[in-house]
Scaffold this motif. Structure first.
Motif, PDB file in Angstrom:
ATOM      1  N   ARG A 189       0.816  -1.209   0.000  1.00  0.00           N
ATOM      2  CA  ARG A 189       0.000   0.000   0.000  1.00  0.00           C
ATOM      3  C   ARG A 189       0.854   1.265   0.000  1.00  0.00           C
ATOM      4  O   ARG A 189       0.398   2.319  -0.390  1.00  0.00           O
ATOM      5  N   VAL A 190       2.090   1.161   0.491  1.00  0.00           N
ATOM      6  CA  VAL A 190       2.988   2.309   0.539  1.00  0.00           C
ATOM      7  C   VAL A 190       3.982   2.139  -0.600  1.00  0.00           C
ATOM      8  O   VAL A 190       5.003   1.494  -0.461  1.00  0.00           O
ATOM      9  N   ARG A 191       3.645   2.702  -1.745  1.00  0.00           N
ATOM     10  CA  ARG A 191       4.477   2.547  -2.941  1.00  0.00           C
ATOM     11  C   ARG A 191       5.161   3.861  -3.264  1.00  0.00           C
ATOM     12  O   ARG A 191       4.557   4.921  -3.106  1.00  0.00           O
ATOM     13  N   PRO A 192       6.394   3.779  -3.752  1.00  0.00           N
ATOM     14  CA  PRO A 192       7.016   5.006  -4.239  1.00  0.00           C
ATOM     15  C   PRO A 192       6.152   5.621  -5.337  1.00  0.00           C
ATOM     16  O   PRO A 192       5.529   4.915  -6.122  1.00  0.00           O
ATOM     17  N   GLU A 193       6.095   6.933  -5.378  1.00  0.00           N
ATOM     18  CA  GLU A 193       5.230   7.631  -6.329  1.00  0.00           C
ATOM     19  C   GLU A 193       5.506   7.231  -7.776  1.00  0.00           C
ATOM     20  O   GLU A 193       4.592   7.086  -8.570  1.00  0.00           O
ATOM     21  N   PHE A 194       6.788   7.005  -8.121  1.00  0.00           N
ATOM     22  CA  PHE A 194       7.096   6.668  -9.509  1.00  0.00           C
ATOM     23  C   PHE A 194       6.424   5.370  -9.942  1.00  0.00           C
ATOM     24  O   PHE A 194       6.091   5.199 -11.108  1.00  0.00           O
ATOM     25  N   LEU A 195       6.162   4.454  -8.996  1.00  0.00           N
ATOM     26  CA  LEU A 195       5.495   3.204  -9.356  1.00  0.00           C
ATOM     27  C   LEU A 195       4.027   3.427  -9.671  1.00  0.00           C
ATOM     28  O   LEU A 195       3.476   2.786 -10.558  1.00  0.00           O
ATOM     29  N   THR A 196       3.388   4.301  -8.948  1.00  0.00           N
ATOM     30  CA  THR A 196       1.961   4.506  -9.162  1.00  0.00           C
ATOM     31  C   THR A 196       1.683   5.453 -10.314  1.00  0.00           C
ATOM     32  O   THR A 196       0.576   5.496 -10.829  1.00  0.00           O
TER      33      THR A 196
ATOM     34  N   ASP B  18      10.199  -5.859  -4.295  1.00  0.00           N
ATOM     35  CA  ASP B  18      11.098  -5.221  -3.338  1.00  0.00           C
ATOM     36  C   ASP B  18      12.347  -6.093  -3.160  1.00  0.00           C
ATOM     37  O   ASP B  18      12.500  -7.120  -3.839  1.00  0.00           O
ATOM     38  N   ALA B  19      13.204  -5.715  -2.238  1.00  0.00           N
ATOM     39  CA  ALA B  19      14.478  -6.417  -2.027  1.00  0.00           C
ATOM     40  C   ALA B  19      14.296  -7.836  -1.498  1.00  0.00           C
ATOM     41  O   ALA B  19      15.203  -8.653  -1.613  1.00  0.00           O
ATOM     42  N   ARG B  20      13.121  -8.136  -0.966  1.00  0.00           N
ATOM     43  CA  ARG B  20      12.864  -9.491  -0.467  1.00  0.00           C
ATOM     44  C   ARG B  20      12.185 -10.367  -1.500  1.00  0.00           C
ATOM     45  O   ARG B  20      11.896 -11.528  -1.237  1.00  0.00           O
ATOM     46  N   GLY B  21      11.890  -9.807  -2.672  1.00  0.00           N
ATOM     47  CA  GLY B  21      11.224 -10.580  -3.711  1.00  0.00           C
ATOM     48  C   GLY B  21       9.719 -10.522  -3.625  1.00  0.00           C
ATOM     49  O   GLY B  21       9.019 -11.260  -4.327  1.00  0.00           O
ATOM     50  N   LEU B  22       9.180  -9.635  -2.769  1.00  0.00           N
ATOM     51  CA  LEU B  22       7.736  -9.501  -2.651  1.00  0.00           C
ATOM     52  C   LEU B  22       7.217  -8.554  -3.726  1.00  0.00           C
ATOM     53  O   LEU B  22       7.812  -7.507  -3.982  1.00  0.00           O
ATOM     54  N   ILE B  23       6.127  -8.933  -4.347  1.00  0.00           N
ATOM     55  CA  ILE B  23       5.550  -8.146  -5.426  1.00  0.00           C
ATOM     56  C   ILE B  23       4.902  -6.895  -4.847  1.00  0.00           C
ATOM     57  O   ILE B  23       4.023  -6.981  -3.992  1.00  0.00           O
ATOM     58  N   MET B  24       5.346  -5.740  -5.317  1.00  0.00           N
ATOM     59  CA  MET B  24       4.818  -4.459  -4.859  1.00  0.00           C
ATOM     60  C   MET B  24       3.719  -3.949  -5.778  1.00  0.00           C
ATOM     61  O   MET B  24       2.793  -3.293  -5.332  1.00  0.00           O
TER      62      MET B  24
ATOM     63  N   GLU C  94      -0.001  -9.038  -5.426  1.00  0.00           N
ATOM     64  CA  GLU C  94       0.668  -8.004  -4.642  1.00  0.00           C
ATOM     65  C   GLU C  94       0.811  -8.469  -3.197  1.00  0.00           C
ATOM     66  O   GLU C  94      -0.149  -8.851  -2.554  1.00  0.00           O
ATOM     67  N   GLY C  95       2.046  -8.501  -2.729  1.00  0.00           N
ATOM     68  CA  GLY C  95       2.366  -8.995  -1.393  1.00  0.00           C
ATOM     69  C   GLY C  95       2.899 -10.416  -1.403  1.00  0.00           C
ATOM     70  O   GLY C  95       3.475 -10.872  -0.426  1.00  0.00           O
ATOM     71  N   ALA C  96       2.712 -11.134  -2.517  1.00  0.00           N
ATOM     72  CA  ALA C  96       3.221 -12.505  -2.646  1.00  0.00           C
ATOM     73  C   ALA C  96       4.673 -12.470  -3.125  1.00  0.00           C
ATOM     74  O   ALA C  96       5.136 -11.483  -3.686  1.00  0.00           O
ATOM     75  N   ASN C  97       5.373 -13.567  -2.931  1.00  0.00           N
ATOM     76  CA  ASN C  97       6.743 -13.675  -3.427  1.00  0.00           C
ATOM     77  C   ASN C  97       6.709 -13.893  -4.937  1.00  0.00           C
ATOM     78  O   ASN C  97       5.873 -14.651  -5.443  1.00  0.00           O
ATOM     79  N   ILE C  98       7.614 -13.241  -5.637  1.00  0.00           N
ATOM     80  CA  ILE C  98       7.685 -13.333  -7.103  1.00  0.00           C
ATOM     81  C   ILE C  98       7.891 -14.775  -7.575  1.00  0.00           C
ATOM     82  O   ILE C  98       7.494 -15.129  -8.683  1.00  0.00           O
ATOM     83  N   SER C  99       8.452 -15.621  -6.729  1.00  0.00           N
ATOM     84  CA  SER C  99       8.701 -17.009  -7.120  1.00  0.00           C
ATOM     85  C   SER C  99       7.401 -17.758  -7.423  1.00  0.00           C
ATOM     86  O   SER C  99       7.429 -18.797  -8.079  1.00  0.00           O
ATOM     87  N   LEU C 100       6.270 -17.211  -6.984  1.00  0.00           N
ATOM     88  CA  LEU C 100       4.961 -17.787  -7.301  1.00  0.00           C
ATOM     89  C   LEU C 100       4.766 -17.930  -8.812  1.00  0.00           C
ATOM     90  O   LEU C 100       4.107 -18.860  -9.280  1.00  0.00           O
ATOM     91  N   LEU C 101       5.364 -17.040  -9.573  1.00  0.00           N
ATOM     92  CA  LEU C 101       5.194 -17.037 -11.023  1.00  0.00           C
ATOM     93  C   LEU C 101       6.293 -17.789 -11.770  1.00  0.00           C
ATOM     94  O   LEU C 101       6.296 -17.824 -12.998  1.00  0.00           O
TER      95      LEU C 101
END
Length: 98
Positions: A10-17, A30-36, A54-61
């Motif tokens: 929910r707290v995303r850098p402005e450039f992402l939104t 993010d640095a932990r591999g969580l989808i932002m 969003e919030g899941a680990n990228i490895s899901l895909l």
């Protein structure tokens, strides 16, 4: 913790939104591999909803062996600051939800 990860999305850098990514399938992690953030093209291309991703680990895909190894790739990058396969735009294989 999935709830904490979801709160972080929910707290995303402005450039992402504010990015205009059009019809490209873009996933920001993010640095932990969580989808932002995922673009709308990701949800239609892979069959997952934005809420599921969003919030899941990228490895899901990722197919094996990449999903199993991805966290170690991220840890190596963080400890050595040597990108190898990170820090670049790449075309990769990803799994559809079904």
């Amino acid at each position: 913790n999935r709830a904490m990860a979801h709160d972080m999305t929910r707290v995303r850098p402005e450039f992402l939104t504010s990015m205009d990514i059009g019809e490209d399938a873009v996933i920001c992690i993010d640095a932990r591999g969580l989808i932002m953030l995922v673009s709308s093209a990701v949800t239609s291309m892979f069959g997952w909803s934005r809420a599921e991703l969003e919030g899941a680990n990228i490895s899901l895909l990722m197919p094996q062996p990449f999903s199993r190894l991805h966290n170690s790739f991220m840890q190596r990058y963080e400890s050595t600051n040597q990108p190898r396969i990170l820090d670049c735009v790449r075309e990769v294989v990803a799994l559809h939800k079904e």
